[in-house]
Design an enzyme around this catalytic site. Structure first.
Site, PDB file in Angstrom:
ATOM      1  N   ASP A   4      -0.386  -1.192  40.224  1.00  0.00           N
ATOM      2  CA  ASP A   4      -0.196  -1.288  41.672  1.00  0.00           C
ATOM      3  C   ASP A   4       1.264  -0.932  41.975  1.00  0.00           C
ATOM      4  O   ASP A   4       2.038  -1.770  42.444  1.00  0.00           O
ATOM      5  CB  ASP A   4      -0.534  -2.699  42.155  1.00  0.00           C
ATOM      6  CG  ASP A   4      -1.997  -3.037  41.917  1.00  0.00           C
ATOM      7  OD1 ASP A   4      -2.859  -2.488  42.620  1.00  0.00           O
ATOM      8  OD2 ASP A   4      -2.270  -3.843  41.016  1.00  0.00           O
ATOM      9  N   GLN A  37       2.585  -1.437  45.501  1.00  0.00           N
ATOM     10  CA  GLN A  37       2.761  -2.865  45.746  1.00  0.00           C
ATOM     11  C   GLN A  37       4.050  -3.372  45.097  1.00  0.00           C
ATOM     12  O   GLN A  37       4.795  -4.150  45.699  1.00  0.00           O
ATOM     13  CB  GLN A  37       1.563  -3.634  45.194  1.00  0.00           C
ATOM     14  CG  GLN A  37       1.709  -5.143  45.256  1.00  0.00           C
ATOM     15  CD  GLN A  37       0.481  -5.859  44.716  1.00  0.00           C
ATOM     16  OE1 GLN A  37      -0.495  -6.036  45.414  1.00  0.00           O
ATOM     17  NE2 GLN A  37       0.541  -6.263  43.457  1.00  0.00           N
ATOM     18  N   GLY A  48      -4.454  -7.172  30.739  1.00  0.00           N
ATOM     19  CA  GLY A  48      -3.333  -6.682  31.538  1.00  0.00           C
ATOM     20  C   GLY A  48      -2.510  -7.831  32.079  1.00  0.00           C
ATOM     21  O   GLY A  48      -1.274  -7.833  31.981  1.00  0.00           O
ATOM     22  N   HIS A  49      -3.190  -8.833  32.650  1.00  0.00           N
ATOM     23  CA  HIS A  49      -2.495 -10.039  33.104  1.00  0.00           C
ATOM     24  C   HIS A  49      -1.793 -10.718  31.925  1.00  0.00           C
ATOM     25  O   HIS A  49      -0.657 -11.180  32.041  1.00  0.00           O
ATOM     26  CB  HIS A  49      -3.482 -11.033  33.724  1.00  0.00           C
ATOM     27  CG  HIS A  49      -4.132 -10.558  34.979  1.00  0.00           C
ATOM     28  ND1 HIS A  49      -5.485 -10.307  35.056  1.00  0.00           N
ATOM     29  CD2 HIS A  49      -3.633 -10.289  36.208  1.00  0.00           C
ATOM     30  CE1 HIS A  49      -5.777  -9.915  36.286  1.00  0.00           C
ATOM     31  NE2 HIS A  49      -4.677  -9.887  36.999  1.00  0.00           N
TER      32      HIS A  49
END
Length: 283
Positions: free
Chosen positions: A153, A156, A36-37
């Site tokens: 997120d 966020q 994902g990163h």
């Protein structure tokens, strides 16, 4: 690969890049990097000359100190993953707590026009103050042109966009699609802590979200929420903390659907003591 442990050296290096007219992308992380990163970093590399990846487990955004202690710290393997993506165009910033906070390890209060009081804000006291504090400081140190955040997120992401708007920070915040395992589980650093039975059960979260999306086409938000709550009430391993259908712009829980608004479903679930979150666009 250049790895900086203190902001003074990083700032000097960024100054040199900027004087050479290099564009700078930024992916802030808490380490334990996964695909994902990697998807965020690859997008950053497509749109910028260089990408800075910060690796820092930020103490001020943890309301649960036990979670802070248990959070995986895997800098060596993180660097190896980054080298597989690009050894030449990625810079790592892996500061100490002292480098970021000095002797004053606390968060600054932030106002995000009410976004901070919804969903995660109700369940994680002070969390978004901690997020705002660290992201604002990292933006000031790195001074990127573009910064990349995953939609897992989503709250966020919305809050960071609001932070940038209210504090007039000159960076473009780019949201990126949720990266999932083949079985649908949203990628998260916490997934590595799941015991086998819980890891096997966890894709039920996304499966339920997908069905909720279908139901939302013909049923009320209340009836969809009740259906989701019943699904988890019958599940042996997964405990539902919340399921909320919210207006994308305000993140407020929807009372009655409107054709003029965009909605998203948000969920938080405990798999033993590990908290997993996910969300899905509904319309």
């Amino acid at each position: 690969m250049r790895i900086f442990k203190n902001k003074t050296d990083l700032i000097a290096y960024v100054d040199a890049l900027k004087s050479d007219n290099k564009t700078l992308g930024f992916v802030p992380t808490m380490g334990a990097l996964h695909q994902g990163h990697a998807s965020l970093i690859r997008k950053g590399l497509q749109q910028n000359d260089v990408v800075v990846v910060s690796i820092f487990v930020n103490p001020t955004q943890f309301d649960n100190k036990d979670d802070l202690i248990k959070y995986p710290r895997t800098l060596d393997s993180d660097v190896e993953l980054l080298k597989e993506i690009s050894e030449d165009n990625i810079i790592v910033y892996a500061p100490t707590v002292d480098d970021i906070y000095g002797n004053d390890v606390k968060s600054t209060p932030f106002v995000y026009d009410g976004l901070e009081h919804e969903m995660e804000g109700k369940f994680r006291t002070g969390h978004f103050d901690g997020v705002g504090t660290i992201v604002k400081r990292l933006f000031e140190i790195v001074r990127p042109d573009k910064a990349y955040f995953g939609e897992k997120d989503f709250q966020q992401l919305m809050i960071i966009k609001k932070l940038v708007e209210k504090h007039r920070i000159p960076v473009e915040v780019i949201g990126c699609e949720i990266h999932r395992a083949k079985d649908g589980l949203a990628m998260s650093s916490r997934n590595t802590r799941l015991q086998p039975d819980y890891r096997k059960a966890a894709p039920f979260i996304y499966k339920t979200l997908k069905t909720a999306k279908v139901k939302f086409g013909t049923k009320s938000a209340t009836s969809v929420s009740e259906w989701v709550e019943n699904q988890f009430a019958e599940h042996d391993l997964l405990d539902l903390e919340y399921f909320i259908i919210a207006d994308v712009d305000t993140l407020k829980t929807v009372k009655r659907k409107s054709n003029k608004k965009t909605y998203r479903a948000f969920i938080a679930v405990y798999a033993d003591d590990i908290r997993l979150i996910d969300n899905i666009a509904l319309n």
